[in-house]
Design a protein around this motif. Sequence first.
Motif, PDB file in Angstrom:
ATOM      1  N   GLN A 165      54.470  16.871  40.354  1.00 32.16           N
ATOM      2  CA  GLN A 165      54.459  15.521  39.796  1.00 32.16           C
ATOM      3  C   GLN A 165      53.374  15.388  38.723  1.00 32.16           C
ATOM      4  O   GLN A 165      53.585  14.789  37.663  1.00 32.16           O
ATOM      5  N   LYS A 166      52.216  15.951  38.994  1.00 38.55           N
ATOM      6  CA  LYS A 166      51.116  15.874  38.032  1.00 38.55           C
ATOM      7  C   LYS A 166      51.392  16.750  36.812  1.00 38.55           C
ATOM      8  O   LYS A 166      51.045  16.381  35.684  1.00 38.55           O
ATOM      9  N   LEU A 167      52.033  17.890  37.021  1.00 37.74           N
ATOM     10  CA  LEU A 167      52.386  18.761  35.894  1.00 37.74           C
ATOM     11  C   LEU A 167      53.419  18.076  34.999  1.00 37.74           C
ATOM     12  O   LEU A 167      53.345  18.172  33.762  1.00 37.74           O
ATOM     13  N   GLU A 168      54.352  17.379  35.606  1.00 32.59           N
ATOM     14  CA  GLU A 168      55.350  16.632  34.828  1.00 32.59           C
ATOM     15  C   GLU A 168      54.678  15.567  33.981  1.00 32.59           C
ATOM     16  O   GLU A 168      55.049  15.349  32.816  1.00 32.59           O
ATOM     17  N   ARG A 169      53.685  14.916  34.536  1.00 28.00           N
ATOM     18  CA  ARG A 169      52.952  13.894  33.789  1.00 28.00           C
ATOM     19  C   ARG A 169      52.221  14.517  32.602  1.00 28.00           C
ATOM     20  O   ARG A 169      52.198  13.950  31.510  1.00 28.00           O
ATOM     21  N   ALA A 170      51.633  15.686  32.825  1.00 29.23           N
ATOM     22  CA  ALA A 170      50.922  16.375  31.742  1.00 29.23           C
ATOM     23  C   ALA A 170      51.883  16.760  30.625  1.00 29.23           C
ATOM     24  O   ALA A 170      51.576  16.599  29.436  1.00 29.23           O
ATOM     25  N   ILE A 171      53.054  17.250  30.986  1.00 26.95           N
ATOM     26  CA  ILE A 171      54.048  17.652  29.985  1.00 26.95           C
ATOM     27  C   ILE A 171      54.531  16.442  29.195  1.00 26.95           C
ATOM     28  O   ILE A 171      54.744  16.523  27.981  1.00 26.95           O
ATOM     29  N   SER A 172      54.670  15.304  29.866  1.00 27.68           N
ATOM     30  CA  SER A 172      55.090  14.078  29.173  1.00 27.68           C
ATOM     31  C   SER A 172      54.069  13.677  28.120  1.00 27.68           C
ATOM     32  O   SER A 172      54.424  13.255  27.025  1.00 27.68           O
ATOM     33  N   ARG A 173      52.775  13.813  28.451  1.00 27.50           N
ATOM     34  CA  ARG A 173      51.742  13.480  27.473  1.00 27.50           C
ATOM     35  C   ARG A 173      51.826  14.414  26.263  1.00 27.50           C
ATOM     36  O   ARG A 173      51.695  13.971  25.120  1.00 27.50           O
ATOM     37  N   ILE A 174      52.058  15.686  26.514  1.00 24.89           N
ATOM     38  CA  ILE A 174      52.159  16.648  25.422  1.00 24.89           C
ATOM     39  C   ILE A 174      53.313  16.283  24.494  1.00 24.89           C
ATOM     40  O   ILE A 174      53.173  16.282  23.274  1.00 24.89           O
ATOM     41  N   ARG A 175      54.453  15.973  25.076  1.00 27.07           N
ATOM     42  CA  ARG A 175      55.640  15.690  24.265  1.00 27.07           C
ATOM     43  C   ARG A 175      55.489  14.420  23.455  1.00 27.07           C
ATOM     44  O   ARG A 175      56.069  14.287  22.380  1.00 27.07           O
ATOM     45  N   LYS A 176      54.711  13.477  23.944  1.00 26.33           N
ATOM     46  CA  LYS A 176      54.482  12.248  23.198  1.00 26.33           C
ATOM     47  C   LYS A 176      53.604  12.477  21.978  1.00 26.33           C
ATOM     48  O   LYS A 176      53.749  11.813  20.953  1.00 26.33           O
ATOM     49  N   SER A 177      52.677  13.426  22.082  1.00 25.68           N
ATOM     50  CA  SER A 177      51.682  13.596  21.022  1.00 25.68           C
ATOM     51  C   SER A 177      51.915  14.792  20.122  1.00 25.68           C
ATOM     52  O   SER A 177      51.325  14.886  19.057  1.00 25.68           O
ATOM     53  N   GLU A 178      52.773  15.721  20.530  1.00 26.40           N
ATOM     54  CA  GLU A 178      52.842  16.995  19.818  1.00 26.40           C
ATOM     55  C   GLU A 178      53.329  16.860  18.375  1.00 26.40           C
ATOM     56  O   GLU A 178      52.978  17.678  17.516  1.00 26.40           O
ATOM     57  N   THR A 179      54.129  15.829  18.070  1.00 27.71           N
ATOM     58  CA  THR A 179      54.627  15.692  16.707  1.00 27.71           C
ATOM     59  C   THR A 179      53.549  15.179  15.760  1.00 27.71           C
ATOM     60  O   THR A 179      53.734  15.213  14.546  1.00 27.71           O
ATOM     61  N   ASN A 180      52.439  14.693  16.267  1.00 32.37           N
ATOM     62  CA  ASN A 180      51.378  14.145  15.418  1.00 32.37           C
ATOM     63  C   ASN A 180      50.126  15.015  15.409  1.00 32.37           C
ATOM     64  O   ASN A 180      49.030  14.531  15.181  1.00 32.37           O
ATOM     65  N   ILE A 181      50.320  16.305  15.647  1.00 32.51           N
ATOM     66  CA  ILE A 181      49.200  17.234  15.687  1.00 32.51           C
ATOM     67  C   ILE A 181      49.368  18.292  14.595  1.00 32.51           C
ATOM     68  O   ILE A 181      50.461  18.819  14.387  1.00 32.51           O
ATOM     69  N   ILE A 182      48.272  18.588  13.891  1.00 27.85           N
ATOM     70  CA  ILE A 182      48.276  19.732  12.985  1.00 27.85           C
ATOM     71  C   ILE A 182      47.184  20.699  13.449  1.00 27.85           C
ATOM     72  O   ILE A 182      46.207  20.290  14.077  1.00 27.85           O
TER      73      ILE A 182
END
Length: 234
Positions: free
Chosen positions: A114-131
Amino acid sequence: MINLAIVEDEDSYAAQLAEFVNKYQIESGTLFNVTRFRDGDEITNGYNSSFDIILMDIEMKFMDGMTAAEEIRKLDQNVVIMFITNMTNYAIRGYQVDALDYVLKPVSYFAFSQKLERAISRIRKSETNIITIEMSSGVKKLDIDNIFYIESEGHNLNFYTSGGEFTIRARLSDFEVQLAQYNFFRSNKGYLVNLKYVDGVEKGCCQIAGKQLLISRARKNDFMNALTDYMAGL
């Protein structure tokens, strides 16, 4: 592919976490590249911002997990950090390093997944705005939304951000194309500015982050049109 680090000095717990990650990978279809570190000093020595998630034990021999997290945050504001611990009294310090969560020992697969799923969700929300930029000290991830402007100086680029100033060897034109979709506009040959942070325009300059940045005559009309379009779209 998600790059995940396990920082755990006890082999049994490290093996269990790796097993849980593999089980989650099979169940979800999410691919992981897992790297094991045995102490906080191992991951901080030459840290290169290549990880998406770090599972960090708190109690370790040479450098504890909290200290390691503080060092990592100086270089990487975006990696998701989750602490592995049998103590819950680190919550306040955890907030200071923007820890996403705690995994309590002994670790159960259900709670971990459950916690790993939450971490992955955070990554997917932010990954398009990272260089990612390559500095002399290593690789650093930058949140595009936190960049005020980029200045060209000789063969170097200076990034002015809410998290500090960073210098790399690169051409401004490379980032002009890459950041156009994020409302960055070139005010002259030496500056690429984030229109979000433009506080005003006066005497041929745009005011941004307390600085006056020159707008060239050749680019003035296009710059003002871009700024007007951006403000109208807010």
